[in-house]
Design an enzyme around this catalytic site. Sequence first.
Site, mmCIF file in Angstrom:
data_model
loop_
_atom_site.group_PDB
_atom_site.id
_atom_site.type_symbol
_atom_site.label_atom_id
_atom_site.label_comp_id
_atom_site.label_asym_id
_atom_site.label_seq_id
_atom_site.Cartn_x
_atom_site.Cartn_y
_atom_site.Cartn_z
ATOM 1 N N TYR A 118 129.222 148.864 -12.610
ATOM 2 C CA TYR A 118 128.912 149.175 -14.007
ATOM 3 C C TYR A 118 129.875 150.263 -14.458
ATOM 4 C CZ TYR A 118 126.613 151.222 -18.054
ATOM 5 O OH TYR A 118 126.363 151.701 -19.317
ATOM 6 N N GLU A 206 131.104 149.275 -22.978
ATOM 7 C CA GLU A 206 130.259 149.111 -21.793
ATOM 8 C C GLU A 206 130.669 147.829 -21.084
ATOM 9 O OE1 GLU A 206 126.015 147.957 -22.068
ATOM 10 O OE2 GLU A 206 125.622 149.780 -20.930
#
Length: 396
Positions: A118, A206
Amino acid sequence: MNLHEYQGKQILNSFGVEIQRGLVAQTAEEAVEAAKKLTEETGTGWHVIKAQVHAGGRGKGGGVKLAKSLDEVKEIAGDIIGMNLITPQTSAEGKKVHQVLIAEDVYYPGDSEPEEYYMSVLLNRANGKNMIMYSTEGGMDIETVAEETPHLIFTEEIDPAADLLPFQARRIAFNLGLSGTAFKGMVKFVNALYTAYIKSDASLFEINPVLKTSDARVIAVDAKVTLDDNALYRHKDYAEMRDIREENPVEVEAKAVGLNYVDLDGNVGCMVNGAGLAMATMDLIKQAGGEPANFLDVGGTADAERVETAFNLILKDPNVKAILVNIFGGIVRCDRVAQGIVDAYKNMGNIEVPIIVRLQGTNADIAKELIDNSGLDVQSAIEFQEAADKVQAVLA
Ligand code: GDP
Ligand code: MN
């Protein structure tokens, strides 16, 4: 402004972030053509088909699927295009899918160890510094990781004067447990990602997941991008990426006429001048036992035309049971606003919900008289508490 995944990836790629090769399709036939083209370019016959909507969690909702043949591409794309995709991030009705991204499958078939990470870049508002947040736990939603294994989330803060320093990018690659080619690939990835974030005036990038393939490529598999609206004038090409189908139609309409409108879930519509007063008014509505149905700042000029436009916007929401107008007449005189409200009300002729008008400031008493003598179903108030009591009474 939010972007679709494929648009975010275009931007990323233009700054050197590696992405999967992909094409956008509006129909199942276009999807098949796209898949053929991709196979010619990449040699792979496996493709991932991804719904393009402004919401995450698409995989969980059935909006991300793997196709192993052209027949499957046609079938899956046909199913996804036009569906109402419901994910943990959409409303219960879901979001209509107008287009899909067809991309090469970079999780090589038979790849035993694809690693998912991530990574996001965003502004830490507490200290005014950009930060890179990253984790070894990619592919799951980061809120869950934060709750269950917070020690697996790392952050790297960037000093605006020094910019992202080489040791910081290396520390990220190290903390992700990488070495060799993958380590170098990650350093390059982080640098390119941060450059993209800065140069595009973004407020969020993101990437979940960032994929490390078994042959040590580091690839952005997903991209959630939010750009700063106030900087869009510097990026005409990005401004054109806006997809108003993804936005709230009433908010789009309000924006077009220069009104600041945010749709909310409650039952009391409010029309206010100034953001601070809007906040206070929303508190007032809650204290009176209601819930604000919207945030609407009409700004400095509250003439009849503007008031009418504002009423029209508020009344598009079927949940609205009452409207509270709370305006401070500082620059604009209260009696002018009151006249505007009366004119707009008469002009519209079909307002069925009770309206409470609180005008305070220059000529507040004249304004109250004007409203009281109008013969309309509008209640007036001067004091804040008075207005609250009247809202409470009409909701009871
Ligand atoms: P999201 O669910 O909206 O966050 O969409 P993502 O783009 O993150 O995709 C969801 C999941 O689908 C990812 O976490 C991956 O596990 C999987 N996925 C995405 N792209 C591919 C691909 O090219 N090949 C394979 N095999 N899986 C993929
Ligand atoms: Mn994702």
